[in-house]
Design an enzyme around this catalytic site. Structure first.
Site, PDB file in Angstrom:
ATOM      1  N   ALA A 143       0.850  -1.194   0.000  1.00  0.00           N
ATOM      2  CA  ALA A 143       0.000   0.000   0.000  1.00  0.00           C
ATOM      3  C   ALA A 143       0.886   1.243   0.000  1.00  0.00           C
ATOM      4  O   ALA A 143       0.609   2.227  -0.694  1.00  0.00           O
ATOM      5  CB  ALA A 143      -0.909  -0.002   1.226  1.00  0.00           C
ATOM      6  N   TYR A 144       1.964   1.162   0.770  1.00  0.00           N
ATOM      7  CA  TYR A 144       2.890   2.292   0.839  1.00  0.00           C
ATOM      8  C   TYR A 144       3.563   2.513  -0.513  1.00  0.00           C
ATOM      9  O   TYR A 144       3.540   3.607  -1.074  1.00  0.00           O
ATOM     10  CB  TYR A 144       3.935   1.992   1.925  1.00  0.00           C
ATOM     11  CG  TYR A 144       4.927   3.121   2.154  1.00  0.00           C
ATOM     12  CD1 TYR A 144       4.511   4.348   2.665  1.00  0.00           C
ATOM     13  CD2 TYR A 144       6.286   2.946   1.879  1.00  0.00           C
ATOM     14  CE1 TYR A 144       5.415   5.374   2.882  1.00  0.00           C
ATOM     15  CE2 TYR A 144       7.201   3.969   2.095  1.00  0.00           C
ATOM     16  CZ  TYR A 144       6.760   5.176   2.597  1.00  0.00           C
ATOM     17  OH  TYR A 144       7.645   6.185   2.808  1.00  0.00           O
TER      18      TYR A 144
END
Ligand code: ZN
Length: 686
Positions: free
Chosen positions: A575-576
């Protein structure tokens, strides 16, 4: 006018302490002196460096502010040497200043006031000189001679206007000698001088004379509103601020053509009373009250208006046309009055008045912009007093020119230290309360920038802003709450920035989050949160910054804090890595869309910046340690060993690169990525 002298305050004080005390209580009253104006002196006996008892003049140092006066602000000069000058016909300011430097008791003393000889030539022990508003109102009106005579009789002699310097000092002394029973001098378009055998006596005489002038003014105005009351429509404060925020960047761009300035907005009741009156426009066009004001406000303010005070397009048109017209008229005035080879100074206004909206002042930093505002409020007070007495008379255009192009003031400018790299600039930083954001805020402020520290943690942002204000001066930093995913919060912070400084030169978009977890198990809410903060957040702040920078027309620099995970993603950091990749692409498109406006956008990719970081939460640390198969306490060392230089990367390392991107040193670079990661082979661009 309050008499602030109390004998209880001065028990046991020596001569110099009495002079300091006298100066402080004068400085406490802004209607007497403002920001370094006025001066006080005392003639005393001291021992020189060889122990000989000699007569010494202690006088306020040039530019020292009376309310904050200390002993060290009063250089001593050998009085006998000063007296020798009285027989001279004339002396230039340069000759006087270099002579004064040779009369100093201490070689390291600060420079004495340019009005030193005025004090030295008067025989009295204590001398007080101010530029009191009420006295200026009396000297700046057509019937001033009659009014002064009826008010003071033979208590004061009147000295015609001359620019401060040798000739004024000599003339003042002559007038004092021909009126030996008098206790003061009124200097036309300049101020008041009083004297006494003690500091108390000179002070109390001064206060009494100003009190009489104030009494006359209040009798004449008989409680009527200043300037005949408000004649223009005054929008509610919220509407005023909306208009002010909409105008400010265009105004800043227009007045920064030659030298970049920051703006200060003021809609205090006194300012509104003046700009919304029926006579403000004519008074403002009339010219300056006194030399002391010109140095901070230029000889004339710029008046801008539209029929409807909330009609932003009409005001913008008036602004563009008005600023250019002002500069043209300034250049014509300069050509008409110039005598020597002095080059033309910045032709743009320092004070801008807009009915229904308020006043802007400009300056090379927040302190200077504030000083101009304070001084112009006194110009307004003087005009108000003179108006109550009948009419307001300003200095002549030639006299105003001689002050604006005063050789000793021009010389003072050349002595100023070179400006820091981000002087005159305004920067907004997201996620500025700690870690990388805070290090950038500190670095930028040290380089002279005004910094808007924003963070979701308002308390943390406040602490940083407070630290910068303590270190670099009032007005140099501002804290705003900002959750970068909240459109309203972002809009509010930019509005505050427009009102506080008039514009923006640098945006550092830094706020971010780092959710961890393998993609097959990651809760969608975590994914969305990463996208919201790390992609949409950058979009929202950049959108506001670009809009503002385009209005301002001065270019700008946007710096995105990215990550090494974009070129070299890691497991359980999906997600990062994905959201930061979106941020990277966003930065590139910003660079493409805004190059023609001189707005640059660059990216910094740091790696493993642990200190003070909110990204490296205990949870992230544990997860990353697990992912690398090492104990958590070895994590920082693991990252250090992983890079080619074997270095620990700090927030200050990132701040250094942010400064490079913010500054003109990278003026030919946009759409670029620079890594601050100690060197990582996996993250090399491919
Ligand atoms: Zn003066």
């Amino acid at each position: 006018m309050e008499n602030r002298w109390s004998d209880d305050d001065v028990v046991g004080m020596d001569d110099l302490d009495l002079l300091v005390h006298q100066s402080q209580i004068i400085g406490q009253d802004p209607s007497l002196v403002v920001w370094g104006g006025g001066n006080t002196s005392l003639k005393t006996q001291e021992r020189d460096f060889r122990g000989r008892e000699i007569k010494v003049l202690r006088i306020k140092a040039s530019g020292a502010d009376m309310k904050a006066a200390q002993r060290l602000h009063f250089p001593g000069l050998r009085l006998d040497d000063l007296h020798l000058l009285f027989i001279k016909e004339d002396m230039s300011d340069e000759e006087v200043l270099s002579y004064l430097a040779r009369c100093l008791m201490g070689p390291d003393s600060p420079r004495p006031s340019i009005e030193t000889l005025l004090h030295a030539f008067l025989p009295h022990k204590s001398v007080v000189h101010t530029h009191a508003d009420a006295i200026l109102a009396l000297t700046n009106t057509r019937r001033s001679q009659d009014l002064l005579k009826s008010l003071y009789g033979r208590d004061v002699a009147v000295v015609g206007y001359q620019r401060p310097g040798f000739l004024l000092a000599k003339e003042a002394a002559r007038r004092a000698m021909t009126n030996p029973m008098g206790s003061g001098l009124v200097l036309m378009n300049h101020g008041l001088v009083t004297w006494g055998a003690t500091p108390k006596q000179a002070y109390e005489t001064h206060i009494e004379m100003v009190r009489r002038a104030e009494e006359l003014l209040s009798n004449r105005s008989m409680g009527r509103p200043l300037f005949g009351g408000m004649k223009q429509r005054l929008p509610e404060s919220e509407h005023r601020h909306r208009v002010a925020a909409a105008l400010a960047p265009t105004l800043r761009g227009a007045v920064s053509r030659q030298q970049i300035v920051v703006l200060r907005y003021d809609d205090s009741p006194e300012v509104l009373e003046f700009v919304n009156s029926g006579v403000g426009r004519d008074l403002c066009a009339a010219g300056p009250a006194t030399a002391d004001h010109i140095l901070h406000t230029k000889p004339r303010a710029l008046w801008l208006s539209a029929e409807d005070p909330e009609d932003v397009p009409a005001l913008l048109a008036a602004l563009r046309q008005g600023v250019e017209q002002y500069a043209k008229e300034y250049a014509a005035w300069y050509r008409e009055h110039r005598t020597g080879q002095e080059p033309m100074l910045d032709p743009y206004p320092r004070v801008i008045l807009v009915p229904g909206v308020g006043m802007w002042t400009t300056g090379r930093d927040a302190h200077y912009a504030r000083t101009s505002a304070d001084v112009y409020r006194h110009t307004v007070a003087v005009m108000g007093g003179a108006y109550a007495l009948g009419d307001y008379v300003s200095l002549s255009p030639q006299d105003a020119f001689d002050v604006e192009y005063w050789p000793s003031e021009l010389y003072k400018l050349t002595l100023a230290p070179p400006e820091r790299e981000l002087a005159r600039r305004v920067a907004l930083i997201t996620g500025g309360a700690r870690g990388i954001g805070r290090a950038i805020a500190r670095r930028f402020a040290a380089e002279g920038a005004h910094v808007v520290v924003t963070d979701i943690d308002l308390e943390g942002a406040r602490l940083v802003a407070e630290e910068l204000t303590v270190g670099y001066g009032e007005g140099r930093a501002l804290a705003c709450p900002m959750d970068v995913t909240d459109e309203q919060a972002v809009a509010d912070a930019f509005r505050q920035t427009r009102l506080a400084f008039g514009g923006l030169d640098v945006l550092v978009s830094n706020a971010g989050v780092a959710p961890v977890g393998a993609l097959h198990e990651l809760p969608p809410s975590e994914w969305r949160r990463a996208m919201e903060v790390n992609a949409t957040g950058h979009f929202l702040v950049a959108q506001h910054a670009v809009k503002l920078m385009r209005e301002q027309g001065m270019g700008g620099s946007i710096v995105f804090i990215g990550t090494k995970n974009v070129p070299a993603p890691g497991a359980e950091f999906g997600a990062y890595s994905a959201s930061k990749a979106a941020e990277t692409q966003l930065a590139r498109v910003l660079a493409i869309e805004n190059g023609e406006f001189g707005i640059r956008c660059n990216i910094i990719n740091p790696d493993a910046v642990f200190r003070d970081s909110s990204l490296w939460s205990p949870e992230v640390r544990e997860q990353r340690a697990r992912a690398h198969g090492i104990p958590v306490e070895e994590l920082e060392e693991f990252y250090r060993q992983r890079n080619l230089l074997r270095q620990r990367v700090t927030p200050e390392d990132v701040a250094e690169v942010a400064l490079f991107f913010a500054s003109a040193r990278s003026s030919k670079t946009t759409g670029a990525v620079l890594a601050v990661d100690g060197g990582l082979r996996d993250a090399f661009p491919r």
